[in-house]
Design a protein around this motif. Structure first.
Motif, mmCIF file in Angstrom:
data_model
loop_
_atom_site.group_PDB
_atom_site.id
_atom_site.type_symbol
_atom_site.label_atom_id
_atom_site.label_comp_id
_atom_site.label_asym_id
_atom_site.label_seq_id
_atom_site.Cartn_x
_atom_site.Cartn_y
_atom_site.Cartn_z
ATOM 1 N N LEU A 73 -3.604 3.195 -6.861
ATOM 2 C CA LEU A 73 -3.460 4.341 -5.958
ATOM 3 C C LEU A 73 -4.802 4.793 -5.387
ATOM 4 O O LEU A 73 -4.858 5.737 -4.590
ATOM 5 N N ARG A 74 -5.869 4.138 -5.828
ATOM 6 C CA ARG A 74 -7.195 4.454 -5.281
ATOM 7 C C ARG A 74 -7.389 3.614 -4.028
ATOM 8 O O ARG A 74 -7.607 2.418 -4.095
ATOM 9 N N ILE A 75 -7.290 4.254 -2.885
ATOM 10 C CA ILE A 75 -7.345 3.569 -1.600
ATOM 11 C C ILE A 75 -8.661 3.918 -0.930
ATOM 12 O O ILE A 75 -9.011 5.103 -0.860
ATOM 13 N N PRO A 76 -9.375 2.914 -0.453
ATOM 14 C CA PRO A 76 -10.607 3.213 0.268
ATOM 15 C C PRO A 76 -10.297 4.171 1.418
ATOM 16 O O PRO A 76 -9.364 3.917 2.191
ATOM 17 N N GLY A 77 -11.025 5.247 1.477
ATOM 18 C CA GLY A 77 -10.759 6.226 2.529
ATOM 19 C C GLY A 77 -9.713 7.243 2.132
ATOM 20 O O GLY A 77 -9.505 8.230 2.828
ATOM 21 N N GLY A 78 -9.074 6.998 0.997
ATOM 22 C CA GLY A 78 -8.069 7.949 0.513
ATOM 23 C C GLY A 78 -8.685 8.893 -0.503
ATOM 24 O O GLY A 78 -9.879 8.811 -0.809
#
Lengths: 219, 219, 219, 219, 219, 219
Positions: free
Chosen positions: D27-32
């Motif tokens: 669930l760790r999204i770049p930009g998130g």
């Protein structure tokens, strides 16, 4: 073979029985089961109190038993379904109650059902019935016209109160279908349905319909 | 002031009344309300069928009315709560039923309640009661010991069946608390609770407790 | 034998404890369990927010544990039943909550129950309680008088708001019995019941009644 | 703008936090939003008893408040949702509980949900939660693996017990989807789902998903 | 006046239609409404998947509309009640579904109803129906015989599986009445009922009964 | 790897799709799943009647199947969740419906949820959905703004009606959180929430959030 449907009015009010009898006319089919309406002689003038309900249960069962040889099914034509479980235990024929069948039929006509009761004091008893029947999820509400047995003789006033009560159930409680919470008032059904624009169930007709099928099917 | 709590056994089995009476002993407090257990003379030997239930309602109300001058409250000591609503309508005192109060008390003792019934044929009637009471959400299940009135006289067998039934309710239905679905068997309660390791409610004691408070509080 | 019923007010408002104590007087029976009301010193002035609820749970359990030697039962006298399950886990005696017992007792007095809350913000918390208790089927509604702790000191205004709220629950939500959603206001009960014409449950009295029975019965 | 999702493990078991943290990786999204897992230092080694639950509520709220400047949302990563309503009241950000979100997510994956609990003693507490959440209609059942915190370290045994429990929920209770009733065990999810052939919800992932959306949407 | 009851089998299996037609024979009363069974030509061989359900809704409505001039009522003879609400919207006549009427009729025959499904994969869909109908309170359970359309041609095996499934519903789930979760199998009803000792509802007969009444009553 | 979230508007109204697309913007995270909104060309101008609902189910499934190679998840962006169960059966990806996810998300924001519908005639259909979803316990009520597709183009009037409807749900039905019962109206959300002072759920955003997590988690 015994196939008569006995529709028993547990109160001793012959005018109510006459109203019931008229309501059953469309269900009398040539070649179909005979349908007879009866008055429970021992009954009170109206089934209003819990005492009224309890006073008719044993006489109803006894009456049903005396009719067994001729009977194909029994309908208990009082909206508190008095003695229904006792009569079921007492005879081998199908036994239908008008409150039960009125509600069940309403569920095929609209998502949320409302009930037009006669008296406010009957509502807690009816709520216990809906609970016992597991019908709370689709119950919109119940309201009473608030007229005594005597006052119900005034037909204009009765209809006017029924319309007002039905309107409140439709508008304030979002009922999509209404059940008439009484026997012997089938004559008002069409008017109510047309004026309110939502289906209205006459419960004695609903119960007798289910009895008719059961007699024909033999189960 | 009238303050006697009348605990009425609606069946005519004096042994049951004796069992009830013994169960009430701890609730008899010096200075507190008198608690009297009575047998309904007109009652059947056991309340098992729907006919049994219906046969006691009017006599119960009549009996309660004859006791009004002396009464502070009434307890109907039969697990089908026969006539409870009629007696409530008939007298001005508080009227408690043991099924109702047994379940309500169980809800303070465990999340899901199971009921040990005497006969399988009573279970549908009880389910209607739980439905009317709105108690389905926390109902784990009900199972019967399956013994007749005569067989219940064999205490070892009765206890053994109750234990087996309670064990199934606990293990198969995950009941966290059990209600004894009968009157007059308080003598088994401690044993059941200890052997099963979950709380067990004796319903006549539960109902009489609530009656006791109502008498003292005057509401 | 240890048999004192400790009725603990989780807020630190001594006036509330005094109101509770007065309400318990009728349940103090010569020869019966002693009933003592206590104030939780660490409690907030009123239990209004979720923070108030959470702040009293551990102190309540600790207090109950210090009283174990003397205690026959505990009553938590706050209508959110704070810490009830913790105290049940912490001591071996019966532990009753006034919200739980207030509702359960109401179910013996009317088919649909309404709750008079103090603050609107407590209602969602109460609804979670009724859900956890499985009480939604007979729940008519809950409405708040909307008065702060300070404003509650004005007794005329409080009573007037309670009457108005109760009237709405009765007329708009068809509640057949009302539960006072607060502790320490037993003095208003009679007036409310008479003015509204439907039963009104004072929950601390209801819970202490159930505690009384449990102490006497030893289960 | 503050947008970190804090996933707080209310117990002080760092191994559990590590398991939670690994579960959040997808669930760790770049930009998130940044997603951080934390251990509540004051927490017990495992949240098993009601005392454990109550002991973490105030510390959780305090911890959340200290993180407010940086926080976009909070997830309480314990399957009893301890302190959830308190934290909601204490901070302005969205607060999600893993029990709540685990169940809600399960409802999109199967008609009847079952819950694999760790301990039998947690089940009544969970049932109160499902009741408060209004989730009883689709609840198939809950069963426990019955392992202590120490025993859970044996991964083979834990998985084997989870499989057995899941199988019973599927076969005996007709669960169509399962929720893992614990945090920090995401590593077992795939295996369970494949072996059982029905969807399995990892609740910390479910809750963090809902938090992620809330942070991005700003409501 | 148009009064024919059209009982439409939404699958294209003529053997099923023949079974339905035979089941309707007792409801054909001289002088009563004509009852015709029809096969939906566009239907799949059996309605098993959700795709099967969805594929028949528009054709059903179209077929019903073409029959309006002659029709008094429509019965949709598939136990998923496909297109029922669409057909209700599309024609002015009463429209009854066999799942709906089967369950409603069962409620007059026993307190808890069980359903004998054909396939396990249909059960979640049925559960959604029972939920939409508000029937969860009296639902005992549903189990499948697990036979494909082809296998159902083996009548001995089908009956044997139905008996086994019915027995489990009666004994493990305490069903007091069973509903056959399929159309066209009326021939098994008597045998099931006699062997199991509890009432068994054939749903097409139940729905056609209710249609019959509605046609006669004109509402 | 295929990971695009397809949010399909089942009606052919491109203005609605544009509104949906704008609502999804915050959920488009660099490095996260692509989110594409699509219009179902075969759809009606608005999904209002049951015929509208049924007409889109097969086309929706076909469209989803053509997108499978690219798809990570599907969202059905119509508040009747048309074809949801069919699409779930038709593709291997997660399929979320906006009514389902809108309600589920609302349950994390308030105890009782209300729904702002567009048309009165959709309410019975929605009630069936809430029943099938088992959501009746926390349902406060549903009311419609009563505007046609054409009238919805008047944004001031639409907002004003939504506010009025939301106010009634909050004040008359005690809703603690509202769900917008439509797609493509996200632009009104903030205004509604601020004006009404209770949380408002935009259901397409809620569903796409859940889809986002499912895509990332791979389950």
């Amino acid at each position: 073979m015994a196939s008569t449907i006995f529709v028993i009015n547990p109160n001793s009010n012959e005018a109510v029985t006459a109203g019931i009898d008229a309501a059953l006319e469309p269900l009398r089919i040539p070649g179909g089961p005979e349908i007879k309406s009866l008055t429970l002689k021992e009954g009170p003038l109206g089934v209003q109190t819990q005492a009224d309900v309890e006073s008719v249960t044993l006489p109803l069962a006894k009456l049903a038993q005396t009719l067994e040889a001729e009977a194909g099914a029994f309908v208990i034509a009082c909206f508190s379904d008095p003695g229904m479980h006792l009569v079921r235990e007492s005879v081998k024929q199908p036994v239908l109650g008008i409150a039960e069948c009125g509600i069940l039929t309403a569920l095929t006509l609209g998502q949320s059902f409302g009930v037009i009761a006669i008296l406010d004091t009957s509502i807690p008893r009816h709520l216990r019935l809906w609970g016992a029947m597991g019908m709370t999820d689709r119950f919109a509400g119940e309201m009473a016209v608030g007229l005594s047995v005597a006052e119900l003789a005034d037909r204009d006033r009765t209809l006017s109160r029924m319309l007002e009560t039905g309107r409140r159930l439709r508008d304030e409680r979002q009922a999509h279908v209404l059940v008439m919470g009484c026997a012997g008032m089938a004559a008002y059904r069409d008017h109510l349905e047309q004026a309110l624009g939502i289906p209205v169930v006459e419960p004695t007709q609903a119960a007798t319909t289910m009895a008719l099928g059961r007699v024909r099917l033999g189960w």
